[in-house]
Design a protein around this motif. Structure first.
Motif, PDB file in Angstrom:
ATOM      1  N   LEU A  79       0.816  -1.211  -0.193  1.00 42.71           N
ATOM      2  CA  LEU A  79      -0.051  -0.011  -0.053  1.00 42.71           C
ATOM      3  C   LEU A  79       0.692   1.319  -0.005  1.00 42.71           C
ATOM      4  O   LEU A  79       0.684   2.236  -0.494  1.00 42.71           O
ATOM      5  CB  LEU A  79      -0.828  -0.058   1.243  1.00 42.71           C
ATOM      6  N   ASN A 133      -8.761   3.388  -3.178  1.00 45.34           N
ATOM      7  CA  ASN A 133      -8.716   2.684  -1.689  1.00 45.34           C
ATOM      8  C   ASN A 133     -10.099   2.059  -1.234  1.00 45.34           C
ATOM      9  O   ASN A 133      -9.990   0.942  -0.501  1.00 45.34           O
ATOM     10  CB  ASN A 133      -8.474   3.864  -0.735  1.00 45.34           C
ATOM     11  N   VAL A 137      -9.736  -1.745  -0.078  1.00 47.31           N
ATOM     12  CA  VAL A 137     -10.449  -2.068   1.028  1.00 47.31           C
ATOM     13  C   VAL A 137     -11.241  -3.508   0.771  1.00 47.31           C
ATOM     14  O   VAL A 137     -11.273  -4.231   1.830  1.00 47.31           O
ATOM     15  CB  VAL A 137     -11.252  -1.162   1.756  1.00 47.31           C
ATOM     16  N   HIS A 160      -5.849   1.635   6.804  1.00 47.01           N
ATOM     17  CA  HIS A 160      -6.291   1.735   5.403  1.00 47.01           C
ATOM     18  C   HIS A 160      -6.689   3.328   5.289  1.00 47.01           C
ATOM     19  O   HIS A 160      -6.286   4.252   4.317  1.00 47.01           O
ATOM     20  CB  HIS A 160      -7.490   1.219   4.943  1.00 47.01           C
TER      21      HIS A 160
END
Length: 262
Positions: A79, A133, A137, A160
């Motif tokens: 990430l 994102n 997720v 996240h």
């Protein structure tokens, strides 16, 4: 909203490729976890005793043999690097591409102010990062379900959230820089993201370099801190938001006064 829609259409291929690549890497990492789980405790103990290397990646604070520790270390790096580079690419070319591609005359001939141009282009950058994102997720949560492991929901979402803000900060900084460029700055954007990432590693290794944590956004996205403490360092994140706002302000101030070559 014409420019906003145009930028989304213009960048959809890159968006799909980067989102798919990051989500795929996360999913594969998690799919491999059950196969490696029996050996993870021993591996984690080895990694935690590797001195500066362990400190740099937070392996001395997370249990590599537990699913959240594994996720924080392995997937956190995916990430951080992948998301940070994509954010830099989005931001660094958004305001300079018109001059580079000789389309500035066509764009500015429309009945739209420069402030509107900047706002719509910035909105396109932020929208793509947030959407990416959200998708990531979802894929990450699915990966936990597929391998039959329970995730710690609060820590998962905080991690996240932190990486999303990291990406938004990098994108805004690069967006501000792009207003000063005329022929693109791919290397500048990627270089900035890489430097910020390595500054965090240095800050983790050396106590003398601790002040670097107030410079790099990756400091408030440390998986070891978030998973270990179940919270984000809001002081560092607040500084990150401030830096992002400075980048956006610089873009507005420069671009509205810039002599743009057609």
């Amino acid at each position: 909203m014409m420019i906003f829609r145009h930028e989304l259409k213009r960048g959809r291929l890159a968006f799909i490729i980067w989102t798919a690549a990051i989500a795929f890497m996360l999913f594969i990492c998690m799919i491999l976890y059950p196969e490696m789980e029996g050996e993870m405790s021993q591996v984690g103990e080895t990694f935690s005793n590797m001195g500066s290397f362990s400190d740099a990646f937070g392996m001395d604070q997370l249990n590599f043999g537990e699913v959240m520790g594994f996720y924080g270390i392995e997937c956190g790096n995916v990430l951080g690097i992948g998301g940070g580079f994509f954010a830099a690419l989005l931001g660094i070319g958004m305001l300079s591409k018109e001059e580079k591609e000789r389309t500035a005359e066509f764009l500015l001939s429309h009945p739209v102010s420069r402030i509107s141009v900047i706002g719509q282009k910035l909105a396109a950058v932020l929208f793509q990062l947030i959407l990416m994102n959200v998708i990531i997720v979802g894929v990450a949560a699915l990966s936990f379900a597929v391998i039959g492991e329970d995730m710690e929901a609060k820590e998962f979402l905080l991690l996240h959230l932190a990486f999303t803000v990291v990406q938004l900060e990098i994108a805004c900084l690069c967006f501000g820089i792009s207003a000063f460029l005329r022929r693109g700055g791919l290397g500048i954007g990627l270089g900035l993201a890489a430097v910020l990432y390595f500054l965090n590693l240095i800050a983790n290794i050396s106590e003398e370099a601790e002040p670097l944590r107030y410079v790099t956004p990756f400091a408030y996205a440390e998986a070891s801190d978030i998973i270990g403490n179940s919270e984000i360092d809001m002081t560092l994140m607040g500084l990150g938001v401030l830096y992002a706002l400075v980048g956006v302000a610089a873009a507005f101030l420069k671009y509205t006064r810039k002599d743009i070559a057609a």
